[in-house]
Write an enzyme that holds these catalytic residues in place. Structure first.
Site, mmCIF file in Angstrom:
data_model
loop_
_atom_site.group_PDB
_atom_site.id
_atom_site.type_symbol
_atom_site.label_atom_id
_atom_site.label_comp_id
_atom_site.label_asym_id
_atom_site.label_seq_id
_atom_site.Cartn_x
_atom_site.Cartn_y
_atom_site.Cartn_z
ATOM 1 N N HIS A 107 -80.042 -18.548 29.796
ATOM 2 C CA HIS A 107 -79.970 -17.129 30.125
ATOM 3 C C HIS A 107 -79.946 -16.920 31.640
ATOM 4 C CE1 HIS A 107 -80.954 -15.912 25.890
ATOM 5 N NE2 HIS A 107 -81.416 -17.150 25.905
ATOM 6 N N ASP A 128 -80.674 -9.123 30.284
ATOM 7 C CA ASP A 128 -80.485 -9.862 29.042
ATOM 8 C C ASP A 128 -80.884 -8.967 27.874
ATOM 9 O OD1 ASP A 128 -81.053 -11.822 26.804
ATOM 10 O OD2 ASP A 128 -80.482 -13.231 28.378
#
Length: 484
Positions: free
Chosen positions: A36, A143
């Protein structure tokens, strides 16, 4: 989760239209895990290339991790990004473990880290509040599974947020679709592969609960950003758009976030290259299969032994990254058992294979002319990098979104082969299965067709980022939108 307190209540008064203020700043909020962090740092580089300042917010160790592992960009480009270090609360995170059968579910030691990261809410809010007085507009890109920490953006008049989808549009669509009791439209048969793997065994109950809690904060964002290209899976981006009409949430397929100009380049003049690249320089074109299972997988010794024997029996050249999965803090030295190979294995393989036990420069490896195949866990970072660099894939999904990504690779795009069905995830993958899959991709007519399709798709993706290409136009549309 955090209490419902609103941190951003006393916003200093300013005029967002003040001509003396710079037009825009972007704030990146990643989940503190390698795959991520990597995606959002790549996207940060893309955005700064348009002259827009980017502020990247995570813990001190995860910011350092992201910078150390970034590759494919000029290191000097990191100076254009403003890194903000926010301390995590103390957390007890267990060591990564392989003591969970052969299915290798989502590594549970990341759960305490993800929970701790929800405490970024207050410092993120303070940062947004400060930047909102310094710029006409603040754009928050976060995210999708850390949405709770940016929830206070709704209280800042000149701020808006966009969620980043860290998985394929294909996987996201079917994840959403199967939860709907009433389907909003009919699917064409061509949209649905023969078999969509079950989500059973993909993640732990704690992670499922964490993700569900984060999804409660969706709907506040102005748009969604996909690390994919319409060249790769435009059909599934369009299906996601049908689920959320454009007048509510805009959809931008801005991928690949990673640079795509590395294919078949000659980097021999770079004296700081990783030693494995120098080994690749000595091999024939398309002769090597690259093996790597990402940052969140640790194999048991028995499985490592089977993989080693399978590679040996395949008689193919290989570059194998053999390491344990990341801990919650990769910068902290923790005693753990190193993966064990069969006795004298490396000596036997010294003329045919190389073992890398540290962090490997995956983009440079996949872009090297000697690499003709990729054995992968099918994490989306690895998939999109392999696709954009035109490499066929032996798909060996381990957990999370990987089983469904593997279907996209093998059944939809048809650029790879599956090493075993997800239904057999609890069984040991034998050396014979590994030998068969490697030979099929690297040394059969059927494998040659897969690799040819991979090369063609990679060429299409790289052309799409050229001026007037689909990806170029999509990024221009996004930049025009946030700077409107």
């Amino acid at each position: 989760m955090e209490s419902p307190k609103n941190f951003c209540q006393n916003i200093p008064k300013n005029n967002p239209n003040d001509d003396d203020l710079p037009p825009i700043a972007v704030v990146m909020v990643p989940l503190p895990a390698q795959s991520h962090l990597n995606q959002l740092l790549h996207l940060s580089q893309q955005i700064t290339s348009h002259g827009i300042p980017v502020h990247f917010a995570s813990s001190p160790s995860h910011n350092t991790q992201a910078k150390l592992r970034l590759h494919g960009w000029d290191p000097q480009s990191l100076k254009k990004i403003h890194f903000h270090d926010f301390d995590l609360p103390p957390l007890m995170s267990p060591l990564p473990s392989t003591n969970h059968g052969y299915s290798i579910p989502f590594p549970p030691h990341f759960y305490p880290l993800f929970k701790a990261a929800t405490h970024f809410r207050e410092p993120i809010c303070n940062l947004l509040q400060k930047l909102s007085t310094m710029f006409k507009r603040v754009v928050v890109i976060h995210d999708i599974i850390i949405a709770s920490v940016v929830q206070d953006v709704k209280n800042i008049p000149n701020a808006e947020s966009y969620s980043v989808i860290p998985i394929s549009a294909f996987t996201l669509f079917f994840d959403f679709w199967e939860t709907m009791d009433q389907k909003p439209f009919d699917l064409n048969e061509s949209d649905i592969p023969k078999c969509i793997p079950s989500k059973q065994g993909c993640t732990t109950p704690e992670i499922d609960e964490y993700v569900a809690t984060q999804f409660e904060f969706l709907g506040l964002e102005s748009g969604r950003i996909y690390n994919t290209s319409r060249i790769i899976e435009g059909k599934y981006v369009e299906l996601m758009e049908k689920l959320t009409p454009k007048d509510e949430i805009k959809h931008f397929a801005l991928g690949p976030f990673n640079p795509v100009g590395l294919e078949k380049i000659d980097c021999k003049i770079n004296t700081k290259r990783h030693p494995c690249l120098k080994w690749l320089d000595q091999q024939e074109n398309d002769s090597v299969i690259y093996i790597s299972f990402g940052s969140s997988t640790s194999l048991k010794d028995e499985q490592i032994r089977e993989l080693a024997i399978g590679l040996e029996k395949s008689e193919q050249k290989f570059l194998w990254v053999l390491r344990n999965c990341d801990t919650a803090d990769v910068l902290t030295q923790i005693e753990s058992k190193s993966p064990q190979l069969p006795e004298e294995y490396e000596e036997r393989m010294k003329n045919r294979g190389i073992i890398v036990r540290d962090w490997a420069p995956q983009l440079e490896i996949l872009g090297h002319p000697s690499v003709g195949g990729f054995m992968s866990h099918c994490g989306w970072n690895s998939c999109i990098e392999g696709i954009s660099l035109g490499v066929g894939i032996v798909a060996w999904p381990m957990h999370s979104d990987q089983p469904r990504n593997a279907v996209l690779i093998t059944e939809v795009l048809r650029i790879g082969t599956l090493i075993r069905d997800w239904d057999q995830r609890d069984e040991l993958v034998t050396s014979c299965m590994i030998e068969k899959a490697v030979k099929m991709l690297m040394d059969t007519e059927k494998g040659e067709m897969m690799r040819k399709r991979a090369v063609e798709l990679g060429n299409d993706v790289r052309r799409s980022v050229d001026e007037d290409g689909v990806a170029y136009s999509e990024m221009k549309s996004f930049i025009d939108h946030i700077t409107r």
